[in-house]
Enzyme design. Sequence first.
Site, PDB file in Angstrom:
ATOM      1  N   ILE A 223    -118.454  40.302 -48.381  1.00  0.00           N
ATOM      2  CA  ILE A 223    -117.363  41.264 -48.201  1.00  0.00           C
ATOM      3  C   ILE A 223    -116.761  41.122 -46.814  1.00  0.00           C
ATOM      4  O   ILE A 223    -117.459  41.166 -45.803  1.00  0.00           O
ATOM      5  CB  ILE A 223    -117.852  42.714 -48.414  1.00  0.00           C
TER       6      ILE A 223
ATOM      7  N   CYS B 269     -93.895  49.053 -39.678  1.00  0.00           N
ATOM      8  CA  CYS B 269     -93.368  49.199 -38.324  1.00  0.00           C
ATOM      9  C   CYS B 269     -91.872  49.482 -38.330  1.00  0.00           C
ATOM     10  O   CYS B 269     -91.314  49.946 -37.335  1.00  0.00           O
ATOM     11  CB  CYS B 269     -93.646  47.934 -37.526  1.00  0.00           C
TER      12      CYS B 269
ATOM     13  N   ASP C 125    -106.434  47.778 -39.735  1.00  0.00           N
ATOM     14  CA  ASP C 125    -106.666  49.084 -39.108  1.00  0.00           C
ATOM     15  C   ASP C 125    -108.055  49.644 -39.390  1.00  0.00           C
ATOM     16  O   ASP C 125    -108.541  50.505 -38.648  1.00  0.00           O
ATOM     17  CB  ASP C 125    -105.628  50.102 -39.614  1.00  0.00           C
TER      18      ASP C 125
HETATM   19  C1  LIG Z   1     -94.586  54.235 -38.721  1.00  0.00           C
HETATM   20  C2  LIG Z   1     -95.409  53.109 -38.250  1.00  0.00           C
HETATM   21  C3  LIG Z   1     -94.925  52.292 -37.230  1.00  0.00           C
HETATM   22  C4  LIG Z   1     -95.697  51.238 -36.764  1.00  0.00           C
HETATM   23  N1  LIG Z   1     -95.187  50.432 -35.775  1.00  0.00           N
HETATM   24  C5  LIG Z   1     -95.923  49.389 -35.333  1.00  0.00           C
HETATM   25  C6  LIG Z   1     -95.416  48.529 -34.357  1.00  0.00           C
HETATM   26  O1  LIG Z   1     -94.292  48.710 -33.867  1.00  0.00           O
HETATM   27  N2  LIG Z   1     -96.180  47.494 -33.945  1.00  0.00           N
HETATM   28  C7  LIG Z   1     -97.410  47.260 -34.481  1.00  0.00           C
HETATM   29  O2  LIG Z   1     -98.063  46.297 -34.100  1.00  0.00           O
HETATM   30  N3  LIG Z   1     -97.934  48.061 -35.409  1.00  0.00           N
HETATM   31  C8  LIG Z   1     -97.221  49.118 -35.852  1.00  0.00           C
HETATM   32  N4  LIG Z   1     -97.734  49.940 -36.816  1.00  0.00           N
HETATM   33  C9  LIG Z   1     -99.116  49.701 -37.278  1.00  0.00           C
HETATM   34  C10 LIG Z   1     -99.188  48.645 -38.378  1.00  0.00           C
HETATM   35  O3  LIG Z   1     -98.279  48.943 -39.370  1.00  0.00           O
HETATM   36  C11 LIG Z   1    -100.601  48.646 -38.909  1.00  0.00           C
HETATM   37  O4  LIG Z   1    -101.464  48.284 -37.861  1.00  0.00           O
HETATM   38  C12 LIG Z   1    -100.789  47.652 -40.045  1.00  0.00           C
HETATM   39  O5  LIG Z   1     -99.936  47.933 -41.088  1.00  0.00           O
HETATM   40  C13 LIG Z   1    -102.244  47.706 -40.526  1.00  0.00           C
HETATM   41  O6  LIG Z   1    -102.399  46.862 -41.581  1.00  0.00           O
HETATM   42  P1  LIG Z   1    -103.537  47.082 -42.680  1.00  0.00           P
HETATM   43  O7  LIG Z   1    -103.366  46.013 -43.666  1.00  0.00           O
HETATM   44  O8  LIG Z   1    -104.840  47.219 -42.000  1.00  0.00           O
HETATM   45  O9  LIG Z   1    -103.241  48.506 -43.278  1.00  0.00           O
HETATM   46  P2  LIG Z   1    -101.997  49.054 -44.062  1.00  0.00           P
HETATM   47  O10 LIG Z   1    -100.772  48.330 -43.651  1.00  0.00           O
HETATM   48  O11 LIG Z   1    -102.002  50.519 -43.872  1.00  0.00           O
HETATM   49  O12 LIG Z   1    -102.297  48.724 -45.567  1.00  0.00           O
HETATM   50  C14 LIG Z   1    -103.379  49.276 -46.211  1.00  0.00           C
HETATM   51  C15 LIG Z   1    -103.038  49.502 -47.667  1.00  0.00           C
HETATM   52  O13 LIG Z   1    -104.222  49.686 -48.382  1.00  0.00           O
HETATM   53  C16 LIG Z   1    -103.993  50.601 -49.420  1.00  0.00           C
HETATM   54  N5  LIG Z   1    -105.287  51.183 -49.841  1.00  0.00           N
HETATM   55  C17 LIG Z   1    -106.121  51.924 -49.075  1.00  0.00           C
HETATM   56  N6  LIG Z   1    -107.198  52.247 -49.790  1.00  0.00           N
HETATM   57  C18 LIG Z   1    -107.050  51.715 -51.028  1.00  0.00           C
HETATM   58  C19 LIG Z   1    -107.846  51.719 -52.192  1.00  0.00           C
HETATM   59  N7  LIG Z   1    -108.992  52.343 -52.237  1.00  0.00           N
HETATM   60  N8  LIG Z   1    -107.362  51.071 -53.260  1.00  0.00           N
HETATM   61  C20 LIG Z   1    -106.179  50.428 -53.239  1.00  0.00           C
HETATM   62  N9  LIG Z   1    -105.399  50.416 -52.160  1.00  0.00           N
HETATM   63  C21 LIG Z   1    -105.831  51.031 -51.060  1.00  0.00           C
HETATM   64  C22 LIG Z   1    -103.060  51.619 -48.804  1.00  0.00           C
HETATM   65  O14 LIG Z   1    -102.322  52.285 -49.804  1.00  0.00           O
HETATM   66  C23 LIG Z   1    -102.203  50.749 -47.895  1.00  0.00           C
HETATM   67  O15 LIG Z   1    -100.989  50.414 -48.508  1.00  0.00           O
HETATM   68  C24 LIG Z   1     -96.980  51.001 -37.309  1.00  0.00           C
HETATM   69  C25 LIG Z   1     -97.468  51.817 -38.332  1.00  0.00           C
HETATM   70  C26 LIG Z   1     -96.699  52.856 -38.807  1.00  0.00           C
HETATM   71  C27 LIG Z   1     -97.219  53.713 -39.888  1.00  0.00           C
HETATM   72  C1  LIG Z   2     -95.301  38.870 -46.078  1.00  0.00           C
HETATM   73  C2  LIG Z   2     -96.705  38.408 -45.835  1.00  0.00           C
HETATM   74  C3  LIG Z   2     -97.448  38.385 -47.111  1.00  0.00           C
HETATM   75  C4  LIG Z   2     -96.526  37.011 -45.275  1.00  0.00           C
HETATM   76  O1  LIG Z   2     -97.705  36.303 -45.177  1.00  0.00           O
HETATM   77  P1  LIG Z   2     -97.625  34.786 -44.730  1.00  0.00           P
HETATM   78  O2  LIG Z   2     -97.032  33.944 -45.804  1.00  0.00           O
HETATM   79  O3  LIG Z   2     -98.935  34.391 -44.215  1.00  0.00           O
HETATM   80  O4  LIG Z   2     -96.656  34.868 -43.459  1.00  0.00           O
HETATM   81  P2  LIG Z   2     -95.270  34.182 -43.096  1.00  0.00           P
HETATM   82  O5  LIG Z   2     -94.235  34.397 -44.091  1.00  0.00           O
HETATM   83  O6  LIG Z   2     -94.974  34.635 -41.683  1.00  0.00           O
HETATM   84  O7  LIG Z   2     -95.607  32.628 -43.047  1.00  0.00           O
HETATM   85  C5  LIG Z   2     -96.609  32.173 -42.218  1.00  0.00           C
HETATM   86  C6  LIG Z   2     -97.052  30.836 -42.728  1.00  0.00           C
HETATM   87  O8  LIG Z   2     -95.983  29.904 -42.711  1.00  0.00           O
HETATM   88  C7  LIG Z   2     -96.245  28.887 -41.768  1.00  0.00           C
HETATM   89  N1  LIG Z   2     -94.970  28.681 -41.094  1.00  0.00           N
HETATM   90  C8  LIG Z   2     -94.117  29.622 -40.639  1.00  0.00           C
HETATM   91  N2  LIG Z   2     -93.021  29.063 -40.120  1.00  0.00           N
HETATM   92  C9  LIG Z   2     -93.187  27.735 -40.267  1.00  0.00           C
HETATM   93  C10 LIG Z   2     -92.372  26.617 -39.947  1.00  0.00           C
HETATM   94  N3  LIG Z   2     -91.167  26.772 -39.380  1.00  0.00           N
HETATM   95  N4  LIG Z   2     -92.844  25.388 -40.237  1.00  0.00           N
HETATM   96  C11 LIG Z   2     -94.075  25.232 -40.814  1.00  0.00           C
HETATM   97  N5  LIG Z   2     -94.868  26.271 -41.147  1.00  0.00           N
HETATM   98  C12 LIG Z   2     -94.411  27.508 -40.878  1.00  0.00           C
HETATM   99  C13 LIG Z   2     -97.343  29.412 -40.893  1.00  0.00           C
HETATM  100  O9  LIG Z   2     -98.115  28.380 -40.343  1.00  0.00           O
HETATM  101  C14 LIG Z   2     -98.122  30.256 -41.869  1.00  0.00           C
HETATM  102  O10 LIG Z   2     -98.885  29.437 -42.711  1.00  0.00           O
HETATM  103  P3  LIG Z   2    -100.506  29.365 -42.569  1.00  0.00           P
HETATM  104  O11 LIG Z   2    -100.993  30.784 -42.473  1.00  0.00           O
HETATM  105  O12 LIG Z   2    -100.951  28.649 -43.777  1.00  0.00           O
HETATM  106  O13 LIG Z   2    -100.739  28.601 -41.309  1.00  0.00           O
HETATM  107  C15 LIG Z   2     -97.454  39.304 -44.825  1.00  0.00           C
HETATM  108  O14 LIG Z   2     -97.156  38.942 -43.506  1.00  0.00           O
HETATM  109  C16 LIG Z   2     -97.029  40.726 -44.994  1.00  0.00           C
HETATM  110  O15 LIG Z   2     -97.340  41.360 -45.954  1.00  0.00           O
HETATM  111  N6  LIG Z   2     -96.234  41.264 -44.053  1.00  0.00           N
HETATM  112  C17 LIG Z   2     -95.648  42.592 -44.180  1.00  0.00           C
HETATM  113  C18 LIG Z   2     -96.615  43.728 -43.824  1.00  0.00           C
HETATM  114  C19 LIG Z   2     -96.929  43.819 -42.398  1.00  0.00           C
HETATM  115  O16 LIG Z   2     -97.252  42.823 -41.763  1.00  0.00           O
HETATM  116  N7  LIG Z   2     -96.845  45.062 -41.857  1.00  0.00           N
HETATM  117  C20 LIG Z   2     -97.219  45.335 -40.495  1.00  0.00           C
HETATM  118  C21 LIG Z   2     -96.227  44.844 -39.538  1.00  0.00           C
HETATM  119  S1  LIG Z   2     -94.613  45.559 -39.834  1.00  0.00           S
END
Ligand SMILES: Cc1cc2nc3c(=O)[nH]c(=O)nc-3n(C[C@H](O)[C@H](O)[C@H](O)COP(=O)(O)OP(=O)(O)OC[C@H]3O[C@@H](n4cnc5c(N)ncnc54)[C@H](O)[C@@H]3O)c2cc1C
Ligand SMILES: CC(C)(COP(=O)(O)OP(=O)(O)OC[C@H]1O[C@@H](n2cnc3c(N)ncnc32)[C@H](O)[C@@H]1OP(=O)(O)O)[C@@H](O)C(=O)NCCC(=O)NCCS
Lengths: 555, 555
Positions: free
Chosen positions: A280, A46, A285
């Site tokens: 599974i 995002c 998404d």
């Molecule tokens: C530019 C952009 C802006 C966005 N802005 C927002 C926002 O403002 N607010 C919001 O709520 N959402 C936003 N989104 C959407 C949000 O990022 C997605 O909804 C979210 O990341 C989905 O999570 P996911 O884990 O399902 O998929 P992804 O985050 O896409 O992760 C899936 C991963 O799986 C991997 N993968 C796929 N197939 C395979 C395979 N066969 N083997 C190994 N790896 C594989 C891919 O490489 C990918 O890295 C945005 C997305 C984009 C691209």
């Molecule tokens: C980074 C990532 C692995 C973090 O996962 P996560 O550890 O579950 O998430 P957070 O760091 O937010 O921590 C949440 C956990 O901390 C706990 N926590 C957070 N703040 C806390 C606080 N102040 N006191 C006690 N617990 C707290 C929550 O309860 C939660 O734990 P639980 O799931 O066991 O209940 C995952 O969110 C990620 O990959 N994010 C990046 C990708 C992504 O989301 N892209 C799309 C949007 S840009």
Amino acid sequence: MSTSNRLLIIGGVAAGASCAARARRLDEHAEIIMIERGPDVSFANCGLPYYVGGEISDRAALAVQTPGSLKSLLNLDVRTGCEAVKIDRAGKRVEVKYLADGRSEWISYDKLMLSPGASPLRPALPGINDGRVFTLRNLQDMDRIVAATEEGMRAVVIGAGFIGIEMAEQLRHKGLSVELVELQTQIFPQLDSPMTALLESELRRHNIGITLGDGVARFEAQENHLRCHLNSGKVLDADLVILSIGVRPDTELARDAGLELGPRGHIVVNDFMQTSDPSIYAAGDAVQTRDRVIDSSVNVPMGGPANRQGRVAADHIFMADKARPYPGSLGTAIVRGFEVAAGITGWSEKRLQAAGKPYATVTVNDQHHAGYYPGAKPLSFKILWEPDSGRVLGAQATGFEGIDKRLDVMATAILGGMTIDDLCHLELAYAPPFGSAKDVINLAGFTACNRRDGLVRHITELPTDPQVQIVDVRPQPLAEAFPAPANVINIPFPTLRANLAKLDRTRPVLTVCAFGKMSYFAARLLIQEGFDVKSFSGGLKANVDPRSPAKMPTP
Amino acid sequence: MSTSNRLLIIGGVAAGASCAARARRLDEHAEIIMIERGPDVSFANCGLPYYVGGEISDRAALAVQTPGSLKSLLNLDVRTGCEAVKIDRAGKRVEVKYLADGRSEWISYDKLMLSPGASPLRPALPGINDGRVFTLRNLQDMDRIVAATEEGMRAVVIGAGFIGIEMAEQLRHKGLSVELVELQTQIFPQLDSPMTALLESELRRHNIGITLGDGVARFEAQENHLRCHLNSGKVLDADLVILSIGVRPDTELARDAGLELGPRGHIVVNDFMQTSDPSIYAAGDAVQTRDRVIDSSVNVPMGGPANRQGRVAADHIFMADKARPYPGSLGTAIVRGFEVAAGITGWSEKRLQAAGKPYATVTVNDQHHAGYYPGAKPLSFKILWEPDSGRVLGAQATGFEGIDKRLDVMATAILGGMTIDDLCHLELAYAPPFGSAKDVINLAGFTACNRRDGLVRHITELPTDPQVQIVDVRPQPLAEAFPAPANVINIPFPTLRANLAKLDRTRPVLTVCAFGKMSYFAARLLIQEGFDVKSFSGGLKANVDPRSPAKMPTP
Ligand SMILES: Cc1cc2nc3c(=O)[nH]c(=O)nc-3n(C[C@H](O)[C@H](O)[C@H](O)COP(=O)(O)OP(=O)(O)OC[C@H]3O[C@@H](n4cnc5c(N)ncnc54)[C@H](O)[C@@H]3O)c2cc1C
Ligand SMILES: CC(C)(COP(=O)(O)OP(=O)(O)OC[C@H]1O[C@@H](n2cnc3c(N)ncnc32)[C@H](O)[C@@H]1OP(=O)(O)O)[C@@H](O)C(=O)NCCC(=O)NCCS
Ligand SMILES: Cc1cc2nc3c(=O)[nH]c(=O)nc-3n(C[C@H](O)[C@H](O)[C@H](O)COP(=O)(O)OP(=O)(O)OC[C@H]3O[C@@H](n4cnc5c(N)ncnc54)[C@H](O)[C@@H]3O)c2cc1C
Ligand SMILES: CC(C)(COP(=O)(O)OP(=O)(O)OC[C@H]1O[C@@H](n2cnc3c(N)ncnc32)[C@H](O)[C@@H]1OP(=O)(O)O)[C@@H](O)C(=O)NCCC(=O)NCCS
């Protein structure tokens, strides 16, 4: 590990990494393997547009976690550059390929999590493989776009969904000239068209060219640039093109494995994110879930649902009976374009129409906090509800400040199954810098109940029937400076009681004003004086940039 | 007028004017008389402090309506400078006195509305009648205070409720030196003490002196100023004193008329705002209503309830069966002090404790939007819930941005009867400038459910028992720069798995970190390794101004 000892996760970003993180907290001794095709895991998709535009300057900030940090924090076995190529459900194993050396191996699992996400659509248009046509999903896409952007270049953004709008804003912010092209006749097509007008004018005000109701037909390489030919014949010259016309779920693996898919290729899951194979799970998404508003299936490809679904899957794998179901998705979305925000939660009017669902709707305009406190900014707020029950089905908001707040309240109200009567009495935080004694949400509740109780009838388009007497109740200077686009009689509201004789009691009356409030007041007055009257809902200024010089009428 | 033809309203500001306005819209032909003791009607009490401070510069903006505008807009018979002195219920008439000429008359009514509001408390302390001791309720009070303020003067504000805090901020903003005195041991006593710490430090940062746990005993006039003697013996010298220690309902009239009053003198009303005399309604600061959270009676002297209660009364008078009940009050409140906001909705911990109600609570700290997007500001968020049902009973928030948003969502959730499980899956608007994929409200839901499900045990105070091994899991540099106020072992979380041998398995463990998140992660790890462990909820930095140089720990 209580019920299984190896969790294999395919896809390591939002849903996958969240599932892994929760899994580790639930089971310190489980073996958790997370494989990811790309070089990065757990990054902020995002945030990508904001790095392109330079608002986020630290690339490392986008990597929320790295394979190394996931190892040290969560003791995960993270394998990047590793692609899952086949699922053997009978053997409970997955074939993976290491992209660096082409090596393959089978990894067995007790539980498998599919979080492959979705890929940007790239239709087979002539010229689309030109290196200047970009999509944006990951850090590498982003790096390529950044490398291709230099101040003063010409960008064409195809698709005005939220990613397209963010990219248009950010490229403009960086100094490029930007043209935004959208097949539908409005930007941000999730919303109903009137609610996008302010955002559209804001993008135009920042010199973003917008072409609506038109799509790209083909790309043609010129000597130094790329020419985009639109369906209409219109031609746009570009140094780079961003294609942001939607995503399709990455579900070939699931399909090949015989897992049940929905009509648009999404993995079907139950409320615990289990696929048709109970070993599974799937989330993010790539899946379709329960719709929270109207009993149906929906795919909401957003970050919040992905994270929370991943967590639900982990709960079901490791806590069994104690796991709570995923209650479904609403489809909350928001986008910012410069100073303006617009967003939605729940169902839009056009979606309800298309599904043939009964609904009623009102739009009210107000200020984001008390008008007497400096800095109050106008906002426009629309709600939709089920006529029989009064249950709220959706809401949209647009304006400058407090848009996210109203959407969040409405998302909560919808989840709570709340009605238009409930909206009247939400007791929202009020001190002058933060709100109003009657928030716009209360006003929308009032207006909706007034409609339901037969106190007022609304129309949303000015009639062309010359029989209808259109009464503009705005103050005369305002009415003159910004005339209504129709033949009207101006009777400022405070003088209406004294001027009833000016109106013909045998002909219908439509009352209009700037924002829909005084016209309601006038309608109430005239109804009780025996007129057949409707009020022009939303007002004449509803769709106009409220920063125009006309002041808000009193009151 | 459908059921009556003359509505007489006593008190013409929030509840009274709202009742009159709605009444007119419901009945164009009713006779509506609104009498008001003061010279103004329909003014913005809530804006008064901001005019004193100069943030609102246009005095006229505070008069939302005037008698003249109410006449022309709503055809009301508004009589200012007119005081109701007696209610003759049997005769259905009210004796009023015109203050200008002392003339009296009886005005009969079909329905009577009591919206007399409340008056600032002014205890009979020695010296309190000195002209330099002010209270603030109306425009005249405000004018007097403005006339008494000059830059550089010394102000003492007695009472640190929201009006006291606003006045302290605004007087400081204007350049006065300010001392704030509060009888309780915290400012903003509606909140639980820890949630006021940031606001308190913000006020101090702006050089407002704060004396807690102390009250004023007497005032003593000096040659050129006033000396405030506090109970403790402390002395504060002032050029002006603002007394903001609470209000008492103006209900002598109602009492004399034999209407039922509550234990603290508020008028008892039913859900349609009818008093014990069905021809007499009451609303606003003067009444007690149903509490929306826990079955009981409550007085919430705030603008939103007053406006909406006035409207409900009008509905019941003019729409009879179609009127919907007032669902009760939550007690939502917010205050700003310079850059910091703090607020509450529903019940506080101390109120639940005092009432002997079972509850559980967690406080989580997070940022107001995605951390990777510039400008993310820390906030602290507390929820309280009913242990058996999980139903949310209250919430408090403090921080720099987005405090009103979280309170509004929680007010909505409480009204919807929602539980901690529901909070986990609120689908709030997320794009980087507006929120996070998991909002702090979701995190609070997670944390609450983790507690409920026995995944973690929290404590909120550092133990003194030397048997307890306190493990600080922050990164070493942070732990060294900001040592915990206790004897701790620093084992940074990423190294914890490798260092289990450093801990004694026979002794209890307490994990601590900066914000309560890593200590939870550590507790999960250690529990599963067989330790008897609790996590220090909220973290070491919870009560410290987060703008201090220590950075947020990763993650
Ligand atoms: C530019 C952009 C802006 C966005 N802005 C927002 C926002 O403002 N607010 C919001 O709520 N959402 C936003 N989104 C959407 C949000 O990022 C997605 O909804 C979210 O990341 C989905 O999570 P996911 O884990 O399902 O998929 P992804 O985050 O896409 O992760 C899936 C991963 O799986 C991997 N993968 C796929 N197939 C395979 C395979 N066969 N083997 C190994 N790896 C594989 C891919 O490489 C990918 O890295 C945005 C997305 C984009 C691209
Ligand atoms: C980074 C990532 C692995 C973090 O996962 P996560 O550890 O579950 O998430 P957070 O760091 O937010 O921590 C949440 C956990 O901390 C706990 N926590 C957070 N703040 C806390 C606080 N102040 N006191 C006690 N617990 C707290 C929550 O309860 C939660 O734990 P639980 O799931 O066991 O209940 C995952 O969110 C990620 O990959 N994010 C990046 C990708 C992504 O989301 N892209 C799309 C949007 S840009
Ligand atoms: C300085 C200040 C700041 C505030 N800030 C906020 C805030 O930020 N948020 C918030 O929600 N609330 C705030 N409030 C509270 C809010 O203003 C009140 O809750 C609200 O005004 C109550 O409305 P009411 O109609 O019951 O009483 P009032 O507004 O007090 O009106 C009652 C009127 O009745 C008149 N009256 C009384 N007795 C008689 C009689 N016998 N005859 C004729 N007239 C009579 C009085 O003169 C008075 O004008 C604030 C109040 C003050 C004073
Ligand atoms: C000024 C005052 C008399 C206004 O009363 P009001 O007319 O009921 O309130 P508003 O001006 O907000 O208008 C609300 C009405 O307009 C309607 N409305 C508002 N915006 C609308 C829109 N865009 N479209 C249609 N209707 C709209 C509402 O439904 C409501 O009508 P209803 O009650 O018949 O349903 C009263 O609020 C008052 O005196 N306020 C100042 C005092 C005060 O509140 N002090 C304490 C807080 S500082």
